[in-house]
Design an enzyme around this catalytic site. Structure first.
Site, PDB file in Angstrom:
ATOM      1  N   LYS A 160      33.980  14.043  37.536  1.00  0.00           N
ATOM      2  CA  LYS A 160      35.354  14.468  37.806  1.00  0.00           C
ATOM      3  C   LYS A 160      35.439  15.009  39.226  1.00  0.00           C
ATOM      4  CE  LYS A 160      38.968  17.562  35.969  1.00  0.00           C
ATOM      5  NZ  LYS A 160      39.317  18.529  34.897  1.00  0.00           N
ATOM      6  N   SER A 177      43.419  17.522  32.294  1.00  0.00           N
ATOM      7  CA  SER A 177      43.328  17.012  33.653  1.00  0.00           C
ATOM      8  C   SER A 177      42.181  16.020  33.864  1.00  0.00           C
ATOM      9  CB  SER A 177      43.149  18.195  34.624  1.00  0.00           C
ATOM     10  OG  SER A 177      41.931  18.884  34.361  1.00  0.00           O
ATOM     11  N   SER A 194      41.437  20.528  28.845  1.00  0.00           N
ATOM     12  CA  SER A 194      41.368  19.362  29.716  1.00  0.00           C
ATOM     13  C   SER A 194      40.173  18.440  29.498  1.00  0.00           C
ATOM     14  CB  SER A 194      41.413  19.795  31.182  1.00  0.00           C
ATOM     15  OG  SER A 194      42.683  20.311  31.489  1.00  0.00           O
TER      16      SER A 194
END
Length: 497
Positions: free
Chosen positions: A77, A152, A176
């Site tokens: 990420k 996210s 998330s």
């Protein structure tokens, strides 16, 4: 159904059997990332760096070294800084920034021998529930490209769901990891707060942010957690547990074994699974409720006892979170001022206008909204009325969980009140987007471990995940519970067409 190997164990078998090299697996993953570029999961790929890591992994394999993750491709990420790749937190503010060091989580996985395919799209500074708030554009759900993948950590979920890599790193501040795992039909776990180092993880809300893995199944998550979890003196919030003196915890130790005195026929006999009344109210969509109910029946068939419990302050988790998280964000993001690093406006007349223009241009609207809310609740005259009260509510929420755990061993329920919504559907109503986190926020506020396990499909064939929550540092048991369910079902094996 895809016939391509998806999980870590399948790729491990190929490597150990010398049917494939780390370089070949990396090349295949790079080709897949390119073929799936329309999904917009990857925002920075540097093939030469990936193949350099793969070559190093092949050398370690040739020297006789072993390891569950040695030679396995992954991706990170974009909230984790990675040496050599751009580290932008999905924001124009950090566009093109190359970190001189690796985040601790990245470093641990590098030492385990993983091969990084690239950086993954995410909501800007991890602020969002749909991955539509990225400066690099929205990420698309591989099950239905008109739908959001969740956020996210949307890019992390998509890269696994699409079969590009067997696992990815994600972060969970208010859901998330769990929410995009649910909406994309994969498995993801947020460990106990403080388990994984936050060093090198670009901060959103420091008392909530936690790293975790996203993978095809619970077994793969356990293997990755073995590498990710551990005390880090560089992180003041990292937990040093007394048990670590006997060596690192093995999160695979309980996999396949009966829990709480069960047996082979009923491996969950004696296990009490709590069902919070607040998780099953009118806000839960019928097409989500149905697969959740079927999953709970499967747990019962494995011997588990379902217990009705209450988490009475669940609804308060939304206002508490959206006071605490923006307050911490406003403080953390104050460092991005256009002076030391990050985006600097070209049009300004003095220092004040340079600050204003740089931050207005560099931050997206959602980030600006949360910074303004955070600055307001921390301002003189409002700190006690908002921030301090939210922290008191947070403590009460944590106490609710401890009361519940006196009646049950685990807590189960939905991850999201609906299946993935259409891209753009909720953009005009940020509050409605915030409400999508109603079932995940309380776990984060309490710092508890929680995970999402795929259990079926709702409307438009969009995935549904079951949330499983454990008490502090019970990740091993949580993963074992999920694994027993996955050994009895095949939802985790389903892949997009």
């Amino acid at each position: 159904m895809s016939s391509k190997p998806q999980g870590i164990s399948e790729l491990r078998a190929l490597l150990d059997g010398k049917q494939a090299s780390a370089t070949e697996l990396a090349q295949q993953a790079l080709a897949d990332a390119k073929a799936n570029s329309a999904l917009n999961a990857f925002i920075d790929i540097r093939e030469e760096l990936t193949l350099e890591q793969a070559k190093a992994a092949d050398a370690r394999l040739a020297a006789g070294e072993t390891g569950a993750l040695l030679g396995i491709p992954t991706a990170h990420k974009d909230i984790f800084v990675t040496r050599g790749w751009a580290s932008t937190a999905g924001s124009k503010m950090l566009k093109g920034y190359i970190s001189p060091f690796d985040a601790e989580v990245v470093d641990r996985l590098n030492k385990a021998g993983t091969v990084n395919i690239g950086k993954l799209n995410c909501d800007e500074f991890a602020m969002g529930s749909s991955n539509e708030k990225s400066a690099f554009g929205p990420c698309l759900n591989p099950w239905d490209t008109s739908a959001v993948p969740g956020g996210s950590s949307g890019g992390s979920a998509v890269a696994v769901a699409a079969g590009t890599v067997p696992f990815t790193t994600g972060t969970d501040t208010g859901g998330s990891i769990r929410q995009p795992a649910s909406l994309c039909g994969i498995t993801g776990i947020k460990p106990t707060y403080g388990s994984c180092s936050r060093y090198g993880m670009i901060a959103y809300a420091s008392s909530l942010d936690q790293a975790g893995p996203m993978a095809r199944n619970a077994r793969d998550c356990a293997l990755v957690l073995n590498a990710m979890v551990g005390f880090d003196a560089k992180d003041s919030t990292s937990v040093q547990r007394p048990a670590a003196a006997q060596g690192p915890e093995d999160f695979t130790a309980l996999l396949g074994k009966p829990l709480r005195g069960g047996d082979a026929a009923k491996p969950l006999a004696g296990v009490r699974v709590g069902l919070p009344a607040e998780f099953f109210g009118d806000g839960l969509a019928a097409d989500v409720r149905s697969p959740i109910d079927q999953a709970l029946k499967q747990l019962e068939a494995l011997g588990a006892q379902l217990v009705n419990i209450s988490l009475p302050r669940t609804e308060l988790s939304i206002p508490a979170y959206y006071v605490i998280a923006p307050a911490e964000a406003s403080s953390n993001l104050s460092r991005f001022d256009g002076v030391r690093y990050g985006h600097r406006a070209t049009d300004y007349t003095d220092l004040k206008s340079m600050y204003e223009n740089s931050r207005s241009e560099g931050f997206g609207l959602e980030v600006q909204r949360r910074i303004m809310v955070g600055a307001y609740v921390l301002s003189h005259g409002y700190y006690d009325a908002y921030y301090l009260q939210a922290q008191k509510v947070r403590r009460l929420i944590a106490q609710d969980f401890q009361s519940a755990f006196q009646q049950c061993d685990f807590i189960a329920g939905p991850v999201s009140p609906t299946v993935a919504w259409n891209i753009g559907e909720l953009n005009a109503d940020p509050v409605q987007m915030y409400l999508a986190d109603i079932y995940t926020l309380s776990t984060s506020l309490a710092g508890l471990p929680g995970m999402s396990v795929p259990v079926g499909f709702g409307a438009k064939n969009r995935p549904v995940g079951l949330q499983l929550i454990g008490n502090y540092f019970k990740e091993g048991e949580l993963l074992a519970l999920a694994d027993h369910y996955q050994q009895a079902t095949d939802w985790h094996l389903r892949t997009p067409a």
